[in-house]
Design a protein around this motif. Structure first.
Motif, PDB file in Angstrom:
ATOM      1  N   ASP A   1     151.385  53.594  68.350  1.00  0.00           N
ATOM      2  CA  ASP A   1     152.291  53.777  69.484  1.00  0.00           C
ATOM      3  C   ASP A   1     153.729  54.003  69.036  1.00  0.00           C
ATOM      4  O   ASP A   1     154.668  53.561  69.675  1.00  0.00           O
ATOM      5  N   ILE A   2     153.893  54.656  67.883  1.00  0.00           N
ATOM      6  CA  ILE A   2     155.231  55.021  67.415  1.00  0.00           C
ATOM      7  C   ILE A   2     155.501  56.434  67.900  1.00  0.00           C
ATOM      8  O   ILE A   2     155.110  57.416  67.264  1.00  0.00           O
ATOM      9  N   GLN A   3     156.103  56.542  69.065  1.00  0.00           N
ATOM     10  CA  GLN A   3     156.261  57.816  69.727  1.00  0.00           C
ATOM     11  C   GLN A   3     157.711  57.956  70.184  1.00  0.00           C
ATOM     12  O   GLN A   3     158.113  57.318  71.144  1.00  0.00           O
ATOM     13  N   VAL A   4     158.464  58.780  69.473  1.00  0.00           N
ATOM     14  CA  VAL A   4     159.871  58.909  69.820  1.00  0.00           C
ATOM     15  C   VAL A   4     160.392  60.333  69.771  1.00  0.00           C
ATOM     16  O   VAL A   4     161.517  60.579  69.393  1.00  0.00           O
ATOM     17  N   GLY A   5     159.607  61.307  70.122  1.00  0.00           N
ATOM     18  CA  GLY A   5     160.065  62.653  70.406  1.00  0.00           C
ATOM     19  C   GLY A   5     160.410  63.568  69.255  1.00  0.00           C
ATOM     20  O   GLY A   5     159.853  64.647  69.165  1.00  0.00           O
ATOM     21  N   ILE A   6     161.324  63.192  68.396  1.00  0.00           N
ATOM     22  CA  ILE A   6     161.749  64.059  67.306  1.00  0.00           C
ATOM     23  C   ILE A   6     160.752  63.932  66.166  1.00  0.00           C
ATOM     24  O   ILE A   6     160.249  62.850  65.898  1.00  0.00           O
ATOM     25  N   ARG A   7     160.446  65.027  65.525  1.00  0.00           N
ATOM     26  CA  ARG A   7     159.461  64.994  64.445  1.00  0.00           C
ATOM     27  C   ARG A   7     160.104  64.599  63.126  1.00  0.00           C
ATOM     28  O   ARG A   7     161.279  64.871  62.900  1.00  0.00           O
ATOM     29  N   LEU A   8     159.309  64.009  62.237  1.00  0.00           N
ATOM     30  CA  LEU A   8     159.845  63.520  60.977  1.00  0.00           C
ATOM     31  C   LEU A   8     160.457  64.644  60.156  1.00  0.00           C
ATOM     32  O   LEU A   8     161.531  64.486  59.570  1.00  0.00           O
ATOM     33  N   TYR A   9     159.811  65.802  60.115  1.00  0.00           N
ATOM     34  CA  TYR A   9     160.389  66.858  59.288  1.00  0.00           C
ATOM     35  C   TYR A   9     161.691  67.365  59.881  1.00  0.00           C
ATOM     36  O   TYR A   9     162.536  67.914  59.162  1.00  0.00           O
ATOM     37  N   ASP A  10     161.901  67.172  61.197  1.00  0.00           N
ATOM     38  CA  ASP A  10     163.212  67.481  61.771  1.00  0.00           C
ATOM     39  C   ASP A  10     164.272  66.539  61.211  1.00  0.00           C
ATOM     40  O   ASP A  10     165.388  66.950  60.899  1.00  0.00           O
ATOM     41  N   LEU A  11     163.932  65.264  61.091  1.00  0.00           N
ATOM     42  CA  LEU A  11     164.887  64.303  60.548  1.00  0.00           C
ATOM     43  C   LEU A  11     165.235  64.641  59.104  1.00  0.00           C
ATOM     44  O   LEU A  11     166.379  64.466  58.668  1.00  0.00           O
ATOM     45  N   LEU A  12     164.269  65.129  58.349  1.00  0.00           N
ATOM     46  CA  LEU A  12     164.542  65.505  56.966  1.00  0.00           C
ATOM     47  C   LEU A  12     165.556  66.639  56.897  1.00  0.00           C
ATOM     48  O   LEU A  12     166.325  66.743  55.936  1.00  0.00           O
ATOM     49  N   GLU A  13     165.578  67.494  57.905  1.00  0.00           N
ATOM     50  CA  GLU A  13     166.478  68.639  57.915  1.00  0.00           C
ATOM     51  C   GLU A  13     167.840  68.327  58.533  1.00  0.00           C
ATOM     52  O   GLU A  13     168.849  68.907  58.136  1.00  0.00           O
ATOM     53  N   ILE A  14     167.881  67.410  59.515  1.00  0.00           N
ATOM     54  CA  ILE A  14     169.126  67.233  60.267  1.00  0.00           C
ATOM     55  C   ILE A  14     169.889  65.974  59.886  1.00  0.00           C
ATOM     56  O   ILE A  14     171.060  65.832  60.247  1.00  0.00           O
ATOM     57  N   ALA A  15     169.272  65.046  59.157  1.00  0.00           N
ATOM     58  CA  ALA A  15     169.962  63.805  58.792  1.00  0.00           C
ATOM     59  C   ALA A  15     170.841  64.041  57.570  1.00  0.00           C
ATOM     60  O   ALA A  15     170.363  64.458  56.522  1.00  0.00           O
ATOM     61  N   SER A  16     172.128  63.783  57.704  1.00  0.00           N
ATOM     62  CA  SER A  16     173.061  63.954  56.587  1.00  0.00           C
ATOM     63  C   SER A  16     173.397  62.634  55.910  1.00  0.00           C
ATOM     64  O   SER A  16     174.120  62.616  54.915  1.00  0.00           O
ATOM     65  N   GLY A  17     172.881  61.535  56.431  1.00  0.00           N
ATOM     66  CA  GLY A  17     173.127  60.216  55.857  1.00  0.00           C
ATOM     67  C   GLY A  17     171.969  59.298  56.159  1.00  0.00           C
ATOM     68  O   GLY A  17     170.811  59.640  55.936  1.00  0.00           O
ATOM     69  N   GLU A  18     172.268  58.123  56.698  1.00  0.00           N
ATOM     70  CA  GLU A  18     171.220  57.135  56.940  1.00  0.00           C
ATOM     71  C   GLU A  18     170.310  57.544  58.102  1.00  0.00           C
ATOM     72  O   GLU A  18     170.724  58.214  59.038  1.00  0.00           O
ATOM     73  N   THR A  19     169.046  57.099  58.021  1.00  0.00           N
ATOM     74  CA  THR A  19     168.078  57.257  59.101  1.00  0.00           C
ATOM     75  C   THR A  19     167.328  55.938  59.233  1.00  0.00           C
ATOM     76  O   THR A  19     166.845  55.399  58.233  1.00  0.00           O
ATOM     77  N   VAL A  20     167.251  55.423  60.451  1.00  0.00           N
ATOM     78  CA  VAL A  20     166.692  54.088  60.682  1.00  0.00           C
ATOM     79  C   VAL A  20     165.675  54.132  61.806  1.00  0.00           C
ATOM     80  O   VAL A  20     165.889  54.796  62.824  1.00  0.00           O
ATOM     81  N   MET A  21     164.560  53.435  61.613  1.00  0.00           N
ATOM     82  CA  MET A  21     163.611  53.175  62.690  1.00  0.00           C
ATOM     83  C   MET A  21     163.549  51.672  62.903  1.00  0.00           C
ATOM     84  O   MET A  21     163.477  50.905  61.930  1.00  0.00           O
ATOM     85  N   THR A  22     163.576  51.243  64.170  1.00  0.00           N
ATOM     86  CA  THR A  22     163.553  49.817  64.460  1.00  0.00           C
ATOM     87  C   THR A  22     162.630  49.518  65.619  1.00  0.00           C
ATOM     88  O   THR A  22     162.415  50.367  66.495  1.00  0.00           O
ATOM     89  N   TRP A  23     162.072  48.315  65.609  1.00  0.00           N
ATOM     90  CA  TRP A  23     161.201  47.833  66.672  1.00  0.00           C
ATOM     91  C   TRP A  23     161.920  46.690  67.392  1.00  0.00           C
ATOM     92  O   TRP A  23     162.417  45.756  66.751  1.00  0.00           O
ATOM     93  N   LEU A  24     161.946  46.759  68.719  1.00  0.00           N
ATOM     94  CA  LEU A  24     162.696  45.808  69.528  1.00  0.00           C
ATOM     95  C   LEU A  24     161.788  45.186  70.581  1.00  0.00           C
ATOM     96  O   LEU A  24     160.925  45.868  71.153  1.00  0.00           O
TER      97      LEU A  24
END
Length: 429
Positions: free
Chosen positions: A95-118
């Motif tokens: 149930d890890i469903q948050v819209g943006i695809r991982l390979y998009d993050l690899l292309e658009i992240a210029s610094g830190e990237t974080v996933m958190t569970w709340l």
């Protein structure tokens, strides 16, 4: 934490098409003067977090590893593609469903990237997932990515509405429910020049935007005692040097509150044990709630290793006794020792070798209350006596002839018979 980088990300062979089902791109004018790290935005109620401190550096370091070169080998392609598909399935099942695809993050992240569970106040799904990524300098790529998300979600039957929060535009998607699905999931998206936040509930996005604006609704994770205690353990960790220069980068950091995170995972994957024992509740009753937090740091491209992980478990004593903990948690006794060479009797054809320092004799007797609690009866000692006295049993005196010979070293070896098939894996303890 290592300095953030704003180089162009090199995704390369890391482009795993893992789907997330909520996206938010956020930031506030109040924060633009000084970038705020994600741990200062995330509420201190978070039960878990995975952080890539510098996505471009992570991608570059990965490309130097043997694992990367192995994944690029044409003969490995069927296996690699199979693993990618399994990864997608596991994230969907968790149930890890948050819209943006991982390979998009690899292309658009210029610094830190974080996933958190709340945690979240909803009996049907009492947790939320959020992704936060630094996109400074790559706004155009981020815009293109979320426009693709927009098209994909609408193609799947989602409907969109927009709202403003903290002077940021937030897109909210209402997903088309699956057959038999009671709860209708949502996703949300907003964008500015600084950061991407992805979450599966609009309320989570609003809370994070409030924190960016300096109006957090409570303490943040960066100030939590257990988080800071775990983080301090890695502050002095040095990377391997080559010719006097550091090698490798801190690729991944993670933090978890184990029992709380376990409950999130249990609900996410839909585990229902029926009338069987609730393992997490059992562990809590037996004193394992002493394990307050755990964390780790993974170095990629280390001088000696492709991957080098440092882990730490924070479990402060709960009693004044020498064994530190109560009930079955007394088995948590792992003596420290210097690193030792692999024994010479271990052949070079094994697949894995694992060694653990553990006071096995004490752990055995400490398990008595855990065993009895799990079965709801006092059966541990009678079972030991039965093994010794039953005429139809092995007639072994475990207490006198076995346990006293246990030491503090546990080794686990695995290998595979050739030719390999579904039964070729072997294990030796």
């Amino acid at each position: 934490m290592i300095p953030l980088s704003h180089r162009r990300p090199a995704a390369g062979d890391l482009r795993l098409p893992i789907l997330f089902l909520v996206g938010v791109i956020a930031g506030s004018p109040a924060a633009r003067g000084q970038f705020i790290e994600a741990t200062k935005l995330i509420p201190d109620t978070a039960v878990g977090m995975v952080r890539v401190p510098d996505m471009p550096a992570f991608c570059d370091a990965w490309k130097t590893t043997t694992l990367s070169r192995l994944a690029e080998d044409p003969q490995m392609k069927p296996f690699v593609e199979n693993q990618k598909e399994r990864a997608r399935d596991r994230l969907r099942s968790a149930d890890i469903q948050v819209g943006i695809r991982l390979y998009d993050l690899l292309e658009i992240a210029s610094g830190e990237t974080v996933m958190t569970w709340l945690p979240f106040s909803d009996a049907r799904r009492p947790f939320a997932v959020a992704v936060i990524a630094d996109i400074r300098g790559l706004r155009a790529r981020a815009d293109a990515a979320i426009e693709q998300v927009d098209r994909d979600l609408k193609a799947g039957g989602a409907t969109r509405s927009d709202k403003r929060h903290r002077d940021e535009d937030v897109r909210i998607y209402r997903l088309k429910p699956l057959p038999g699905q009671i709860q209708i999931e949502q996703v949300a998206i907003t964008v500015n020049d600084e950061r991407l936040i992805a979450a599966d509930r609009p309320e989570v996005i609003e809370s994070l935007l409030d924190a960016v604006a300096g109006n957090a609704d409570g303490p943040r994770l960066a100030d939590a005692a257990d988080f800071t205690h775990v983080a301090e353990q890695f502050a002095g960790v040095k990377l391997g040097d080559v010719d006097g220069k550091p090698s490798g980068v801190v690729g991944v950091q993670w933090f978890a509150r184990p029992l709380d995170m376990g409950r999130v995972i249990k609900r996410a994957v839909g585990i229902d044990r029926g009338r069987q024992v609730d393992v997490l509740s059992l562990l809590e009753r037996q004193g394992f709630d002493a394990i307050r937090a755990a964390g780790g740091q993974l170095t990629i491209g280390h001088a000696q290793y492709d991957l080098f992980h440092h882990g730490f478990i924070w479990a402060p004593p709960t009693t004044d006794a020498d064994d530190r903990y109560r009930l079955a948690a007394r088995m948590l006794h792992f003596p420290n020792s210097d690193a030792q060479a692999v024994p010479t009797w271990v052949g070079d054809g094994i697949a894995t070798f694992t060694r653990l320092n553990w006071n096995l004799a004490d752990a055995f007797w400490a398990s008595e209350s855990l065993f009895n609690d799990a079965f709801g009866d006092d059966i541990f000692r009678p079972m030991i006596d039965g093994i010794r006295d039953d005429e139809d049993g092995p007639r072994i005196d475990v207490e006198k002839d076995v346990i006293p010979h246990l030491g503090t070293h546990l080794m686990l070896l695995t290998d595979n018979q050739v030719p390999a098939d579904e039964r070729s894996e072997r294990l030796l303890l």
